[in-house]
Design an enzyme around this catalytic site. Sequence first.
Site, short mmCIF file in Angstrom:
data_model
loop_
_atom_site.label_atom_id
_atom_site.label_comp_id
_atom_site.label_asym_id
_atom_site.label_seq_id
_atom_site.Cartn_x
_atom_site.Cartn_y
_atom_site.Cartn_z
N THR A 63 31.57 18.39 8.22
CA THR A 63 31.83 19.74 8.73
C THR A 63 30.51 20.48 8.92
OG1 THR A 63 33.91 19.73 7.54
CG2 THR A 63 33.08 21.89 8.25
N ASN A 109 1.47 19.62 9.09
CA ASN A 109 1.83 20.61 8.07
C ASN A 109 0.75 20.79 7.00
OD1 ASN A 109 2.88 17.86 7.57
ND2 ASN A 109 3.41 18.69 5.57
N HIS A 160 14.33 26.94 7.82
CA HIS A 160 13.69 27.75 6.76
C HIS A 160 12.20 27.96 6.98
CE1 HIS A 160 11.85 24.58 4.01
NE2 HIS A 160 12.66 23.82 4.71
N ALA A 220 15.08 19.25 8.61
CA ALA A 220 14.24 18.33 9.37
C ALA A 220 14.14 16.95 8.72
CB ALA A 220 12.85 18.91 9.56
N THR A 221 14.28 16.89 7.41
CA THR A 221 14.24 15.57 6.76
C THR A 221 15.36 14.72 7.33
OG1 THR A 221 13.25 16.46 4.75
CG2 THR A 221 14.43 14.37 4.53
N SER A 224 13.46 22.77 11.69
CA SER A 224 14.05 23.19 10.42
C SER A 224 14.04 24.71 10.30
CB SER A 224 13.24 22.57 9.28
OG SER A 224 13.73 23.02 8.04
N CYS A 279 6.69 19.12 -0.30
CA CYS A 279 7.57 17.98 -0.58
C CYS A 279 6.84 16.88 -1.33
CB CYS A 279 8.13 17.40 0.71
SG CYS A 279 8.74 18.65 1.81
N1 PMP Z 1 8.41 17.86 8.69
C1 PMP Z 1 7.44 18.75 8.46
C2 PMP Z 1 6.20 18.72 9.29
C3 PMP Z 1 7.57 19.70 7.43
O1 PMP Z 1 6.59 20.57 7.20
C4 PMP Z 1 8.76 19.70 6.66
C5 PMP Z 1 8.96 20.70 5.54
N2 PMP Z 1 8.03 20.54 4.49
C6 PMP Z 1 9.75 18.75 6.95
C7 PMP Z 1 9.55 17.86 7.97
C8 PMP Z 1 11.04 18.70 6.17
O2 PMP Z 1 11.89 19.74 6.52
P1 PMP Z 1 13.17 20.13 5.64
O3 PMP Z 1 12.64 20.94 4.51
O4 PMP Z 1 14.04 20.91 6.57
O5 PMP Z 1 13.83 18.87 5.21
#
Ligand code: PMP
Length: 372
Positions: free
Chosen positions: A234, A146, A198, A69-70, A196, A316
């Site tokens: 890829t 989050n 995971h 997602a980042t 995302s 993060c």
């Molecule tokens: N957006 C939100 C709301 C999240 O909770 C997170 C994960 N902490 C991310 C983005 C980032 O996702 P990723 O770990 O896949 O980069």
Amino acid sequence: MIYLDNAATTPLSERAAKEQVLWACERFYNPSATYVQATKVAFALTEARGRLKKLLGVKDGEIIFTSGATEANNLAIRGSVREGKWEYVFSSAEHASVDNLAKALEREGREVKFVPIKKTGKVDLEKLEEVLNEKTRLVSCMFVNNVTGAVNDVAAIAKIIRKKAPKAIFHVDGVQAFCKLPFKLSNLDVDAFSLSAHKFHGPKGVGALYIKNKAGLKNQVYGGGQEFGIRSGTENVPGIMAMLTAAEELDVKGRLEKAELLKQAFLSELEGAGIELVKTNRSSPYIATFIFSGVNGETLVRMLENDVIVGRGSACSAKKSGNHVLEAMGYNLDQIKGAIRVSFDAALSEQEVRDAAKIVKQKYYELVEKLK
Ligand code: PMP
């Protein structure tokens, strides 16, 4: 040990792990190659886009697979930036992958506006309406926060954007909503949506960006032209296949009900313990943040780690002292210092969650005694 940091990440499901091995070891061919073995992989990848769109509840638009997602957030936002006097609008409670990018755009001299959130944890819709206009190029606002679990009314936000900012692209960070809340993306009127793997028992390092109009998105890396030329490199086929397996095996509604039960059980164990829940108006049952007044949340996390694993806001940005989401909700730095996030998974039992709450309470009291 009871794991209550499921908003940070979740373990890979066994079926997803098997799928990952299958596509990594047996069906390992590069989907861009031309021989039949590879074209079969390319076909599966095309099918995977359809499978993900079905899970999202959309018919139109396209899926771009990313490393998570980042990257999806960065691609949606950076890919929408255009020269000229455009304005970029963000909520003040975004994840670091959006918030830090917004600040970078500001440093680059672009017109960036932050919309405050209310004490309820949700975006202030009146303030949003005030900042939107004909020059708004992009609005980025998360679905489920989050840190607090606050659920934004995405459809209502879209309505305001369409009325006041007809040229804007509406991007939603849906990481904490996808596979957790039941919704149909086609009912929400968004242009771009990040997710995302995971966070829902898929592998780390894989995710996707849904985009309604891929022609409007500028590539951020140059290469072989994969993913419609928007995201070269890829594709992580094993990761993508495992992500879909993980998503497809989840009963989203059933799990939501279970998460509600678990959150209530946790809250009832903490009642009267002097531990404040960060209340939001409408909240995801998967996430709860508490203020443990008078103590350092980090110390408590470390005291708990052999018995109960909990988090500190966003993993993060866990190492940073402040927490901009709680700050935006009006909490002071002392309160923020004592903040701990608890996040559930439907696989937990009610008893485990009750036991965890009792341990948390006991360790908190121990720490308070120590500090006297
Ligand atoms: N957006 C939100 C709301 C999240 O909770 C997170 C994960 N902490 C991310 C983005 C980032 O996702 P990723 O770990 O896949 O980069």
